[in-house]
Design a protein around this motif. Structure first.
Motif, mmCIF file in Angstrom:
data_model
loop_
_atom_site.group_PDB
_atom_site.id
_atom_site.type_symbol
_atom_site.label_atom_id
_atom_site.label_comp_id
_atom_site.label_asym_id
_atom_site.label_seq_id
_atom_site.Cartn_x
_atom_site.Cartn_y
_atom_site.Cartn_z
ATOM 1 N N VAL A 413 0.756 -1.510 0.022
ATOM 2 C CA VAL A 413 0.041 -0.035 -0.270
ATOM 3 C C VAL A 413 0.877 1.183 0.063
ATOM 4 C CG1 VAL A 413 -1.825 -0.941 1.246
ATOM 5 C CG2 VAL A 413 -0.307 -0.122 2.947
ATOM 6 N N GLY A 414 1.973 1.144 0.068
ATOM 7 C CA GLY A 414 3.085 2.447 0.435
ATOM 8 C C GLY A 414 2.908 2.902 -1.119
ATOM 9 N N ASN A 415 3.451 4.392 -1.647
ATOM 10 C CA ASN A 415 3.717 5.223 -2.428
ATOM 11 C C ASN A 415 5.149 5.562 -2.058
ATOM 12 O OD1 ASN A 415 4.616 8.270 -1.192
ATOM 13 N ND2 ASN A 415 2.610 6.708 0.000
ATOM 14 N N ALA A 416 5.348 6.669 -3.495
ATOM 15 C CA ALA A 416 6.846 6.235 -3.993
ATOM 16 C C ALA A 416 7.680 7.247 -2.699
ATOM 17 C CB ALA A 416 6.959 7.522 -5.339
ATOM 18 N N ASN A 417 6.951 7.965 -1.887
ATOM 19 C CA ASN A 417 7.401 9.129 -1.081
ATOM 20 C C ASN A 417 6.250 8.014 0.272
ATOM 21 O OD1 ASN A 417 8.957 10.982 -0.466
ATOM 22 N ND2 ASN A 417 7.261 12.778 -0.221
ATOM 23 N N SER A 418 6.858 7.316 0.752
ATOM 24 C CA SER A 418 6.213 6.901 1.708
ATOM 25 C C SER A 418 7.030 7.096 2.899
ATOM 26 C CB SER A 418 5.771 5.104 1.529
ATOM 27 O OG SER A 418 4.572 5.027 1.495
ATOM 28 N N ARG A 419 7.884 7.019 2.535
ATOM 29 C CA ARG A 419 9.956 7.192 3.418
ATOM 30 C C ARG A 419 9.548 6.191 4.680
ATOM 31 N NH1 ARG A 419 12.247 12.107 3.124
ATOM 32 N NH2 ARG A 419 12.231 11.805 5.568
ATOM 33 N N ILE A 420 9.690 4.561 3.788
ATOM 34 C CA ILE A 420 9.688 4.097 5.436
ATOM 35 C C ILE A 420 11.534 3.448 5.746
ATOM 36 C CG2 ILE A 420 7.945 2.130 4.123
ATOM 37 C CD1 ILE A 420 10.996 0.571 3.139
ATOM 38 N N HIS A 421 11.674 3.772 7.146
ATOM 39 C CA HIS A 421 13.074 3.083 8.039
ATOM 40 C C HIS A 421 13.132 4.956 7.799
ATOM 41 C CE1 HIS A 421 14.078 -0.681 6.968
ATOM 42 N NE2 HIS A 421 12.935 -0.553 6.792
ATOM 43 N N GLN A 422 12.725 6.503 7.407
ATOM 44 C CA GLN A 422 12.415 7.301 7.057
ATOM 45 C C GLN A 422 12.039 8.219 8.507
ATOM 46 O OE1 GLN A 422 12.993 8.163 3.051
ATOM 47 N NE2 GLN A 422 14.994 9.032 3.819
ATOM 48 N N PRO A 423 12.052 9.077 9.130
ATOM 49 C CA PRO A 423 11.123 10.241 9.970
ATOM 50 C C PRO A 423 10.300 10.634 9.008
ATOM 51 C CG PRO A 423 13.454 11.112 9.953
ATOM 52 C CD PRO A 423 13.152 9.959 9.002
ATOM 53 N N ASN A 424 8.995 11.238 8.967
ATOM 54 C CA ASN A 424 7.386 11.224 8.661
ATOM 55 C C ASN A 424 7.466 10.165 7.499
ATOM 56 O OD1 ASN A 424 7.695 13.726 9.303
ATOM 57 N ND2 ASN A 424 9.199 13.796 8.222
ATOM 58 N N GLU A 425 7.238 8.675 8.239
ATOM 59 C CA GLU A 425 7.299 7.521 7.338
ATOM 60 C C GLU A 425 5.233 7.587 7.324
ATOM 61 O OE1 GLU A 425 6.285 2.609 7.457
ATOM 62 O OE2 GLU A 425 7.317 3.915 8.283
ATOM 63 N N ASN A 426 4.548 7.064 6.431
ATOM 64 C CA ASN A 426 3.451 7.310 5.758
ATOM 65 C C ASN A 426 2.764 6.725 4.638
ATOM 66 O OD1 ASN A 426 3.045 9.153 3.075
ATOM 67 N ND2 ASN A 426 5.315 9.263 3.842
ATOM 68 N N VAL A 427 1.299 6.873 5.094
ATOM 69 C CA VAL A 427 0.812 5.735 3.828
ATOM 70 C C VAL A 427 -0.655 6.893 3.687
ATOM 71 C CG1 VAL A 427 -0.603 4.393 5.088
ATOM 72 C CG2 VAL A 427 -0.552 3.829 3.170
ATOM 73 N N ARG A 428 -0.943 6.941 1.823
ATOM 74 C CA ARG A 428 -2.538 7.190 1.545
ATOM 75 C C ARG A 428 -3.419 7.223 1.783
ATOM 76 N NH1 ARG A 428 0.241 9.582 -4.141
ATOM 77 N NH2 ARG A 428 0.300 6.875 -4.363
ATOM 78 N N VAL A 429 -4.504 7.606 2.316
ATOM 79 C CA VAL A 429 -5.608 7.121 2.814
ATOM 80 C C VAL A 429 -5.707 5.569 1.640
ATOM 81 C CG1 VAL A 429 -7.711 6.910 3.658
ATOM 82 C CG2 VAL A 429 -5.937 8.235 4.681
ATOM 83 N N GLU A 430 -6.025 6.469 0.311
ATOM 84 C CA GLU A 430 -6.650 6.184 -0.649
ATOM 85 C C GLU A 430 -6.200 5.021 -1.491
ATOM 86 O OE1 GLU A 430 -6.343 8.192 -4.541
ATOM 87 O OE2 GLU A 430 -3.777 9.576 -4.031
ATOM 88 N N ASP A 431 -4.207 4.952 -0.931
ATOM 89 C CA ASP A 431 -3.278 3.606 -1.196
ATOM 90 C C ASP A 431 -4.085 2.549 -0.416
ATOM 91 O OD1 ASP A 431 -2.219 4.698 -3.790
ATOM 92 O OD2 ASP A 431 -0.864 6.024 -2.161
ATOM 93 N N PHE A 432 -3.651 3.141 0.814
ATOM 94 C CA PHE A 432 -4.421 1.664 2.344
ATOM 95 C C PHE A 432 -6.021 1.631 1.621
ATOM 96 C CE2 PHE A 432 -6.979 1.371 5.297
ATOM 97 C CZ PHE A 432 -6.217 0.589 6.472
ATOM 98 N N LEU A 433 -6.665 2.113 1.228
ATOM 99 C CA LEU A 433 -8.222 1.512 1.005
ATOM 100 C C LEU A 433 -8.349 0.727 -0.330
ATOM 101 C CD1 LEU A 433 -10.172 4.677 2.302
ATOM 102 C CD2 LEU A 433 -10.372 2.559 2.800
ATOM 103 N N LEU A 434 -7.107 0.990 -1.375
ATOM 104 C CA LEU A 434 -7.000 0.299 -2.983
ATOM 105 C C LEU A 434 -6.835 -0.691 -2.462
ATOM 106 C CD1 LEU A 434 -7.960 0.465 -5.513
ATOM 107 C CD2 LEU A 434 -5.603 1.294 -6.097
ATOM 108 N N GLY A 435 -5.747 -1.383 -1.293
ATOM 109 C CA GLY A 435 -4.620 -2.290 -1.274
ATOM 110 C C GLY A 435 -6.035 -2.980 -0.372
ATOM 111 N N ILE A 436 -6.352 -2.837 0.060
ATOM 112 C CA ILE A 436 -7.947 -3.418 1.286
ATOM 113 C C ILE A 436 -8.031 -4.011 -0.651
ATOM 114 C CG2 ILE A 436 -9.839 -3.669 2.210
ATOM 115 C CD1 ILE A 436 -8.808 -1.012 4.061
ATOM 116 N N LYS A 437 -8.533 -3.112 -1.240
ATOM 117 C CA LYS A 437 -9.649 -4.016 -2.733
ATOM 118 C C LYS A 437 -8.865 -4.681 -3.484
ATOM 119 C CE LYS A 437 -12.587 0.023 -2.771
ATOM 120 N NZ LYS A 437 -12.800 1.641 -3.246
ATOM 121 N N PHE A 438 -7.841 -4.781 -3.565
ATOM 122 C CA PHE A 438 -7.345 -5.414 -3.977
ATOM 123 C C PHE A 438 -6.987 -6.686 -3.897
ATOM 124 C CE2 PHE A 438 -3.233 -7.629 -5.124
ATOM 125 C CZ PHE A 438 -3.216 -7.401 -6.404
#
Length: 454
Positions: A413-438
């Motif tokens: 469910v990540g995006n190109a700027n999800s910043r894993i292992h970095q400060p301000n790690e994030n997920v876009r809500v629309e990607d999170f919900l689309l991941g559920i649907k997939f």
């Protein structure tokens, strides 16, 4: 799937709230902090959807294993982990890392993508499908790991003692992945193996005055000479028999590699480099990255590192090596080859301490499980997909595919700027919900298809 997708949209606030609650748990395997509490919360999530999870303490970690019955003999496995990286640097966060917030449609918090966002999305997908349709189309196994971020050191023991709890899965969807900058979903068909070795050389009892370097061997030089024997300037590893288990890529794998939408100029700009490793073309660098093994030095220590001058002769030197392994390479055999290499080249006084071993994994792009997932993803995701032979790095995937002989893919469910292992790690809500649907749609597609998963 319209009815299931509508249900997911109607329950989006609940799903986001579940993720926010899990993100508030500080689950740091490297500090052995909060793992048992995180596992208990995951158990609660699973119980909320009507499952009966098993809590399995092992060593200093805890696993959660869950089975849900479906109406088809096939079984899908989902691997996720609920531990995260530490949040430092704290001052670089725009909001507290364990007090997650949603701002402008983006959810911020440590673990938002890696890996709690994916963990929660998959649980919610199973719940949504089951609640709408009244049953699951295939059987489901969840395996939740509490120490992936430190290399899952207890996973081999878990599989030896509890392998029967997860050996029925016919295919695995691994922890996660991202969309790229063009909003295409990235799908990985495997992962590198890993052999981590600490090298240590000691040439005298203690550090001496630097003027003794004409008489007494210098440990730093000894280590440098040993390292210089491991690979040449083109990045080819020179350890005897190192490549004996490395099979050349087949046409399907080369086709995937050649289709990757990677521009050399943008890559150089992204990493602020003027050339690719080994002075080679981008095509050769990508072959090495995705199809062949490679070697990294992750750290070196010797002698005086402070300001100004201190004329000493170091008596000891250490470094850490990381061999990123290609499919079919056995970490234990590679370690044996490296050990023999040093002895054969006159460096038999160097002590080798392996600290990480993990087998590689690669699923063929022609495997039915992978094809069904890729076809569906191209239907669900507006901008389509990009498929990679492997995910650079390492995780326990190879322990499963090697032991059970089943396919595995990784996406998330990540995006190109999800910043894993970095400060301000994030997920876009629309990607999170689309991941559920997939994931919900994948259950149905796998249940309907007569195609073999292998």
């Amino acid at each position: 799937m319209d009815d299931v997708f509508q249900y997911i949209d109607e329950h989006s606030s609940l799903y986001i709230d579940r993720l926010l609650h899990l993100l508030r748990k500080e689950t740091l395997a490297i500090q052995r902090k909060g793992i048992a509490e995180g596992a208990e919360y995951v158990v609660g999530l699973l119980e909320d959807i009507g499952a009966v999870p098993k809590l399995i303490p092992l060593g200093e970690t805890t696993y959660v294993v869950t089975h849900l019955d479906g109406s088809h003999n096939h079984t899908i496995g989902f691997y996720n982990h609920f531990d995260t990286q530490p949040p430092e640097r704290l001052e670089a966060w725009n909001s507290p890392p364990f007090d997650p917030i949603v701002h402008d449609g983006i959810l911020y918090g440590r673990g938002a993508t890696d890996n709690k966002g994916n963990l929660v999305a998959r649980i919610c997908a199973i719940e949504a499908y089951k609640n709408v349709r009244g049953h699951l189309p295939i059987n489901v196994i969840f395996l939740h790991d509490g120490e992936e971020e430190i290399g899952s050191p207890n996973m081999p023991t878990f599989l030896d003692q509890y392998g029967e709890l997860v050996d029925k899965a016919d295919g695995w969807v691994w922890e996660g992945g991202d969309k790229n900058s063009d909003e295409q979903l990235e799908i990985y068909l495997g992962v590198n193996g890993m052999l981590g070795i600490e090298l240590e050389v000691v040439t005298s009892q203690e550090d001496l005055h630097g003027s003794r370097s004409a008489i007494v061997p210098n440990a730093a030089w000894k280590l440098i000479w040993a390292l210089n024997s491991l690979k040449d300037s083109s990045e080819r590893i020179l350890v005897e028999n190192f490549y004996e288990q490395v099979n050349p890529p087949d046409p399907d794998e080369m086709a995937i590699l050649n289709s990757l939408p990677i521009d050399p100029v943008s890559i150089k700009r992204k990493y602020q480099i003027t050339e690719f490793a080994g002075g080679q073309s981008l095509a050769k660098a990508l072959e090495r990255q995705y199809l062949y093994p490679y070697l990294n030095i992750s750290g070196m220590v010797s002698g005086y590192q402070g300001d100004g001058m201190k004329c000493i002769l170091p008596h000891s030197a250490k470094c850490k090596l990381e061999f990123f392994l290609a499919p079919d390479q056995d970490p234990e055999k590679v370690f044996s080859h490296v050990s023999n290499h040093f002895k054969d080249h006159g460096f038999d006084d160097i002590v080798l301490n392996p600290y990480t071993t993990m087998p590689p994994s690669r699923t063929k792009p022609t495997a039915g499980f992978a094809q069904l997932a890729m076809e569906l993803a191209n239907e669900i995701y507006e901008n389509g997909t990009v498929v990679y032979p492997i995910m650079p790095g390492f995780n326990p995937m190879g322990l499963f595919t090697k032991r059970f002989g089943v396919p595995a893919i990784s996406l998330g469910v990540g995006n190109a700027n999800s910043r894993i292992h970095q400060p301000n790690e994030n997920v876009r809500v629309e990607d999170f919900l689309l991941g559920i649907k997939f994931i919900a749609a994948l259950l149905e597609r796998l249940g309907q298809s007569p195609q073999s998963w292998k």
